[in-house]
Design an enzyme around this catalytic site. Structure first.
Site, PDB file in Angstrom:
ATOM      1  N   GLN A 122       8.942  -1.723  16.411  1.00 31.33           N
ATOM      2  CA  GLN A 122       9.788  -2.485  15.487  1.00 31.33           C
ATOM      3  C   GLN A 122      10.965  -1.631  15.016  1.00 31.33           C
ATOM      4  OE1 GLN A 122       8.306  -5.171  12.234  1.00 31.33           O
ATOM      5  NE2 GLN A 122       8.612  -3.349  10.997  1.00 31.33           N
ATOM      6  N   HIS A 156       4.044   1.300   2.222  1.00 28.37           N
ATOM      7  CA  HIS A 156       5.237   0.627   1.672  1.00 28.37           C
ATOM      8  C   HIS A 156       5.885   1.494   0.581  1.00 28.37           C
ATOM      9  CE1 HIS A 156       2.701  -3.018   2.830  1.00 28.37           C
ATOM     10  NE2 HIS A 156       3.793  -3.201   3.527  1.00 28.37           N
ATOM     11  N   ASP A 170       5.102   1.071  12.687  1.00 26.05           N
ATOM     12  CA  ASP A 170       5.507   0.004  13.609  1.00 26.05           C
ATOM     13  C   ASP A 170       6.641   0.561  14.455  1.00 26.05           C
ATOM     14  OD1 ASP A 170       3.866  -2.381  12.517  1.00 26.05           O
ATOM     15  OD2 ASP A 170       4.745  -1.471  10.745  1.00 26.05           O
ATOM     16  N   SER A 230      -1.658  -3.595   5.738  1.00 29.04           N
ATOM     17  CA  SER A 230      -2.131  -4.698   4.886  1.00 29.04           C
ATOM     18  C   SER A 230      -3.336  -5.371   5.535  1.00 29.04           C
ATOM     19  CB  SER A 230      -1.011  -5.721   4.690  1.00 29.04           C
ATOM     20  OG  SER A 230       0.143  -5.091   4.199  1.00 29.04           O
ATOM     21  N   GLY A 242       8.949   1.725   8.660  1.00 30.43           N
ATOM     22  CA  GLY A 242       7.902   2.709   8.935  1.00 30.43           C
ATOM     23  C   GLY A 242       7.747   2.998  10.422  1.00 30.43           C
ATOM     24  N   HIS A 299       0.869  -1.182   0.000  1.00 33.57           N
ATOM     25  CA  HIS A 299       0.000   0.000   0.000  1.00 33.57           C
ATOM     26  C   HIS A 299       0.900   1.224   0.000  1.00 33.57           C
ATOM     27  CE1 HIS A 299       1.081   0.100   4.202  1.00 33.57           C
ATOM     28  NE2 HIS A 299       0.527  -1.085   4.416  1.00 33.57           N
ATOM     29  N   GLN A 332       7.520 -14.451  12.922  1.00 34.67           N
ATOM     30  CA  GLN A 332       7.078 -13.275  13.683  1.00 34.67           C
ATOM     31  C   GLN A 332       5.582 -13.293  13.947  1.00 34.67           C
ATOM     32  OE1 GLN A 332       8.487 -10.555  10.461  1.00 34.67           O
ATOM     33  NE2 GLN A 332       6.739  -9.308  11.070  1.00 34.67           N
TER      34      GLN A 332
HETATM   35  P1  AMP Z   1       4.881  -4.897   6.564  1.00 31.98           P
HETATM   36  O1  AMP Z   1       4.682  -5.333   5.149  1.00 31.98           O
HETATM   37  O2  AMP Z   1       3.610  -4.694   7.316  1.00 31.98           O
HETATM   38  O3  AMP Z   1       5.896  -5.726   7.298  1.00 31.98           O
HETATM   39  O4  AMP Z   1       5.506  -3.450   6.472  1.00 31.98           O
HETATM   40  C1  AMP Z   1       6.701  -3.214   5.766  1.00 31.98           C
HETATM   41  C2  AMP Z   1       7.232  -1.859   6.147  1.00 31.98           C
HETATM   42  O5  AMP Z   1       6.261  -0.868   5.835  1.00 31.98           O
HETATM   43  C3  AMP Z   1       7.505  -1.750   7.653  1.00 31.98           C
HETATM   44  O6  AMP Z   1       8.698  -1.016   7.861  1.00 31.98           O
HETATM   45  C4  AMP Z   1       6.298  -0.980   8.145  1.00 31.98           C
HETATM   46  O7  AMP Z   1       6.551  -0.245   9.315  1.00 31.98           O
HETATM   47  C5  AMP Z   1       6.023  -0.072   6.974  1.00 31.98           C
HETATM   48  N1  AMP Z   1       4.636   0.406   6.994  1.00 31.98           N
HETATM   49  C6  AMP Z   1       3.511  -0.337   7.185  1.00 31.98           C
HETATM   50  N2  AMP Z   1       2.430   0.464   7.195  1.00 31.98           N
HETATM   51  C7  AMP Z   1       2.873   1.734   7.013  1.00 31.98           C
HETATM   52  C8  AMP Z   1       2.236   3.008   6.932  1.00 31.98           C
HETATM   53  N3  AMP Z   1       0.921   3.143   7.038  1.00 31.98           N
HETATM   54  N4  AMP Z   1       3.016   4.104   6.742  1.00 31.98           N
HETATM   55  C9  AMP Z   1       4.363   3.982   6.644  1.00 31.98           C
HETATM   56  N5  AMP Z   1       5.019   2.806   6.695  1.00 31.98           N
HETATM   57  C10 AMP Z   1       4.298   1.698   6.883  1.00 31.98           C
END
Ligand code: AMP
Length: 274
Positions: A150, A34, A147, A183, A144, A31, A58
């Site tokens: 994280q 990402h 999180d 997601s 991001g 989205h 995880q």
């Molecule tokens: P994920 O696919 O959920 O593991 O996220 C991959 C990366 O995208 C991680 O570093 C998340 O923190 C970041 N991320 C997820 N959602 C958002 C958002 N709404 N805004 C900015 N970064 C995001």
């Protein structure tokens, strides 16, 4: 855009680059959140590598792992339009050829909040991030603020293990109604989706009231009760030191509000600076 599936292919790709490399680790189902990290990496580096891997270690719930959205073809189409040099799309066998024997644990930071509600979660995150960084050897990697915990865990991991990579945090991207992109939002029913922005509103209300001098513990209790009334099952809504994640009762520079709550079968997290 190259699609790389093995460690050898990633290493050969890395050797072929003359300039800098930025890594954006993801679990796919892309989205704008990402994509914003991809743009950030592209601004800072000559080439961007995006990893797409739904890391089983995880997840502390099999159901969450199994229902986690997967949309590989759409992901690849989005990334192609963003000048991404390569995608690393490994299987479990590539990341964990001998199981998860050697693990990485970021003890203090990983034990609070998400770590407490999702036992083992940050061990899985730290272990997979360490492996991805060692496989891809980027100059920088983007994560991001969505999180937030994280991001702190990864920064600490890289510092403690002397990994030669710069960690960049990107701002949280939101829907126009304030809901942080995730997601997992795709798993919300229509009714849940219409209620979901209350999570961010609770953070905004709390920040406003605490900023005006109302006692934080009372404000947080009231906002948690309001969320519960709106159908959320709240795991925590907390005011913390933004570096250590310890609970604080009075605002201070760098303080952060963290929230996690279930809405139906979906667990949502969000945070903001005070
Ligand atoms: P994920 O696919 O959920 O593991 O996220 C991959 C990366 O995208 C991680 O570093 C998340 O923190 C970041 N991320 C997820 N959602 C958002 C958002 N709404 N805004 C900015 N970064 C995001």
């Amino acid at each position: 855009m190259k699609v790389l599936k093995t460690v050898e292919a990633v290493r050969a790709f890395r050797r072929s680059l003359s300039g800098s490399l930025g890594l954006v680790p993801t679990m796919g189902a892309m989205h704008e959140g990402h994509l914003s990290l991809v743009r950030l990496a592209r601004e800072r580096c000559d080439a961007v590598l995006v990893s797409i891997y739904v890391n089983p270690t995880q997840f502390n719930s099999t159901a969450d792992y199994q229902t986690y959205p997967r949309a590989l073809e759409d992901d690849l189409a989005m990334l192609t339009s963003l000048d991404v040099a390569a995608v690393f799309q490994p299987t479990d066998r590539i990341i964990y050829p001998d199981g998860m024997v050697t693990t990485v644990k970021v003890a203090a930071l990983g034990a609070h909040w998400e770590g407490a509600y999702r036992p083992g979660h940050f061990d899985g995150v730290a272990t997979v991030v360490a492996r991805l960084l060692n496989i891809t050897t980027p100059d920088l990697a983007c994560f991001g603020e969505k999180d937030y915990q994280q991001l702190l865990v990864v920064r600490r991991l890289v510092r403690d293990l002397n990994m030669a990579v710069e960690i960049i945090g990107g701002p949280t991207i939101r829907e126009t109604d304030g809901l942080a992109l995730s997601s997992r939002n795709a798993l919300l029913t229509a009714t849940e989706r219409s209620r979901a922005p209350h999570l961010n509103q609770a953070l905004d209300n709390a920040a406003r009231l605490i900023g005006r001098g109302r006692p934080a513990p009372q404000v947080l209790e009231d906002e948690m009760a309001a969320l519960t009334d709106r159908g959320f099952e709240v795991d925590y809504l907390a005011l913390v030191d933004g570096a250590t994640l310890e609970t604080i009762s009075d605002p201070k520079p760098g303080a952060r509000l963290l929230v996690a709550a279930h809405l139906g079968s979906v667990r949502l997290i969000d945070n903001r600076a005070l």
